[in-house]
Design a protein around this motif. Structure first.
Motif, PDB file in Angstrom:
ATOM      1  N   LEU A 170       0.824  -1.203   0.000  1.00  0.00           N
ATOM      2  CA  LEU A 170       0.000   0.000   0.000  1.00  0.00           C
ATOM      3  C   LEU A 170       0.861   1.257   0.000  1.00  0.00           C
ATOM      4  N   ARG A 171       1.971   1.216   0.734  1.00  0.00           N
ATOM      5  CA  ARG A 171       2.884   2.365   0.723  1.00  0.00           C
ATOM      6  C   ARG A 171       3.448   2.596  -0.680  1.00  0.00           C
ATOM      7  N   GLU A 172       3.808   1.500  -1.358  1.00  0.00           N
ATOM      8  CA  GLU A 172       4.335   1.632  -2.706  1.00  0.00           C
ATOM      9  C   GLU A 172       3.280   2.218  -3.638  1.00  0.00           C
ATOM     10  N   ALA A 173       2.041   1.721  -3.538  1.00  0.00           N
ATOM     11  CA  ALA A 173       0.971   2.245  -4.381  1.00  0.00           C
ATOM     12  C   ALA A 173       0.753   3.727  -4.123  1.00  0.00           C
ATOM     13  N   ASP A 217      -5.278   3.904  -8.270  1.00  0.00           N
ATOM     14  CA  ASP A 217      -6.075   2.881  -8.946  1.00  0.00           C
ATOM     15  C   ASP A 217      -6.980   2.144  -7.961  1.00  0.00           C
ATOM     16  N   LYS A 218      -8.120   1.708  -8.472  1.00  0.00           N
ATOM     17  CA  LYS A 218      -9.161   1.099  -7.652  1.00  0.00           C
ATOM     18  C   LYS A 218      -8.636  -0.054  -6.795  1.00  0.00           C
ATOM     19  N   GLN A 219      -7.785  -0.895  -7.364  1.00  0.00           N
ATOM     20  CA  GLN A 219      -7.270  -2.055  -6.629  1.00  0.00           C
ATOM     21  C   GLN A 219      -6.684  -1.655  -5.281  1.00  0.00           C
ATOM     22  N   TRP A 220      -5.963  -0.536  -5.277  1.00  0.00           N
ATOM     23  CA  TRP A 220      -5.238  -0.138  -4.073  1.00  0.00           C
ATOM     24  C   TRP A 220      -6.087   0.762  -3.181  1.00  0.00           C
ATOM     25  N   PRO A 271      -2.481   5.320   0.091  1.00  0.00           N
ATOM     26  CA  PRO A 271      -3.200   5.470  -1.172  1.00  0.00           C
ATOM     27  C   PRO A 271      -4.383   6.426  -0.962  1.00  0.00           C
ATOM     28  N   GLY A 272      -4.649   7.264  -1.947  1.00  0.00           N
ATOM     29  CA  GLY A 272      -5.777   8.180  -1.832  1.00  0.00           C
ATOM     30  C   GLY A 272      -7.090   7.462  -2.078  1.00  0.00           C
ATOM     31  N   THR A 313       4.502   1.161 -12.006  1.00  0.00           N
ATOM     32  CA  THR A 313       3.318   0.357 -11.709  1.00  0.00           C
ATOM     33  C   THR A 313       3.583  -0.435 -10.441  1.00  0.00           C
ATOM     34  N   PRO A 314       2.712  -0.333  -9.416  1.00  0.00           N
ATOM     35  CA  PRO A 314       2.948  -1.065  -8.160  1.00  0.00           C
ATOM     36  C   PRO A 314       3.179  -2.552  -8.402  1.00  0.00           C
TER      37      PRO A 314
END
Length: 400
Positions: free
Chosen positions: A28-31, A41-44, A89-90, A353-354
């Protein structure tokens, strides 16, 4: 005005930091660190939303009776600032920050009971159907036609710059139900299912090479009248209220993080003479000047928080913060691009890209600088252009 945190607020800040340390995974930090716009992105963002939902912290600005936290204005500010500094992540703002509060004020009991829990849990993922090819800053010029047909409206037309429409299963949308009077008087506010027959989503690839926005086409799309929010032809009132939640925010924390990242990269990059860029007097002055302005913004944000805590309306201060915040963001983006020099011309979409194993070219922190610069060119337009904000300030502050 006392700018020091109270013991209770300091304790809350420590609680937030401990929660973030425990729950913000490396993935999550990377994303979060690789996000180049308001939207992760929605996944994160949904993965992070589910963690917050379980904790009960997913909607700090919502009233407690609807699933909010009951936090004070200063606690909300601390939460936003600490999340920014931690690089979370936002969360998508369309449901939590915009559609939800709008439904609390204008929605029917049935709409509130159905949609609000689904927004909190992330079961519904929303996009905003406002702008059209001929109706952006002049939103009242929209032409997406909605014709009554029994218990439905039938929609024909298009929306554009629709962020995350390719991910969304729901849209809140402005439609034209009457063209006989003033433009604002013939607009209706609808909620619609993106899986309805006749809806087609076409991607728009941005200058940064990202698929974030779309054009959405409507061909004889049937939307039940029970999905209308407010009265027919009175959607402009609903839309204006919703837009209040698109502006403002804790700009200073994000800007401070931006300055820290620039300093980190500038400490390893070299200028034309082979010296560290951070030691260049001209470059260092740019950073220092930006830091002073960000500190001034932070003081203004604290002043607004104090007014809100006292039950006052910040009024034109929100317009001032939106204007200065977005312009400072763009200014820092320019400095960031200058920091990485020729590396700014390298397209590194795969590397940022994460989860990617593609090695970055140049400093790893710097590979998001150019796409962020490109994305943030729109920041002074969306949410009410800065020219509009200056008009508000001129009227309410200067009396012009």
């Amino acid at each position: 005005m006392n700018l020091e945190l109270t013991p209770a607020d300091a304790s809350f800040r420590d609680e937030v930091r401990a929660f973030l340390d425990e729950n913000l995974t490396p993935e999550l930090r990377e994303a979060g660190s690789l996000t180049t716009s308001v939207f992760t992105d929605k996944q994160w963002n949904l993965a992070w939303q589910k963690i917050l939902y379980k904790k009960g912290w997913v909607a700090p600005s919502w009233p407690k009776e609807y699933g909010g936290t009951g936090w004070s204005e200063m606690q909300k500010y601390i939460w936003t600032s600490e999340c920014t500094r931690a690089g979370t992540p936002g969360l998508s703002p369309m449901g939590l920050r915009m559609c939800g509060p709008m439904l609390m004020k204008f929605g029917t009991p049935e709409q509130k009971n159905y949609y609000l829990p689904r927004i909190l849990s992330g079961e519904d993922y929303w996009c905003q159907g406002y702008s059209e090819p001929g109706a952006g800053s002049d939103l009242a010029s929209l032409q997406l036609k909605a014709v009554p047909d029994g218990d439905d409206y039938v929609l024909n037309g298009t929306k554009i710059w629709t962020t995350h429409a390719h991910f969304a299963n729901m849209m809140f949308c402005l439609v034209r139900t009457d063209a006989s009077g003033k433009p604002q008087q013939g607009i209706t506010f609808l909620l619609l299912d993106m899986n309805t027959p006749g809806i087609k989503v076409e991607p728009i690839i941005t200058l940064a090479g990202e698929h974030e926005v779309n054009q959405v086409f409507f061909d004889d799309v049937h939307v039940p009248k029970k999905n209308r929010v407010g009265e027919e032809n009175d959607g402009w009132t609903v839309a204006k209220y919703l837009l209040e939640f698109e502006r403002g925010g804790a700009f200073a924390a994000a800007l401070e993080v931006g300055i820290e990242k620039i300093r980190e990269v500038a400490a390893s990059e070299r200028d034309g003479d082979g010296k560290r860029l951070i030691d260049d007097a001209t470059f260092a002055r740019k950073i220092a000047e930006a830091e002073i302005e960000v500190k001034a913004m932070e003081m203004t944000e604290h002043r607004v928080m104090a007014e809100l805590a006292g039950g006052k309306n910040p009024g034109p201060a929100s317009s001032m913060l939106k204007t200065r915040g977005t312009e400072m963001r763009q200014r820092l983006d320019e400095i960031a691009v200058e920091t990485i020099g020729f590396y700014s011309g390298v397209d590194q979409h795969d590397a940022r890209t994460p989860g990617s194993n593609v090695e970055p070219i140049g400093p790893a922190e710097g590979m998001v600088f150019m796409p962020t610069y490109l994305n943030n060119r729109a920041a002074s337009i969306y949410g009410g252009s800065n020219e509009v904000q200056r008009g508000i300030m001129a009227k309410l502050v200067l009396g012009l």
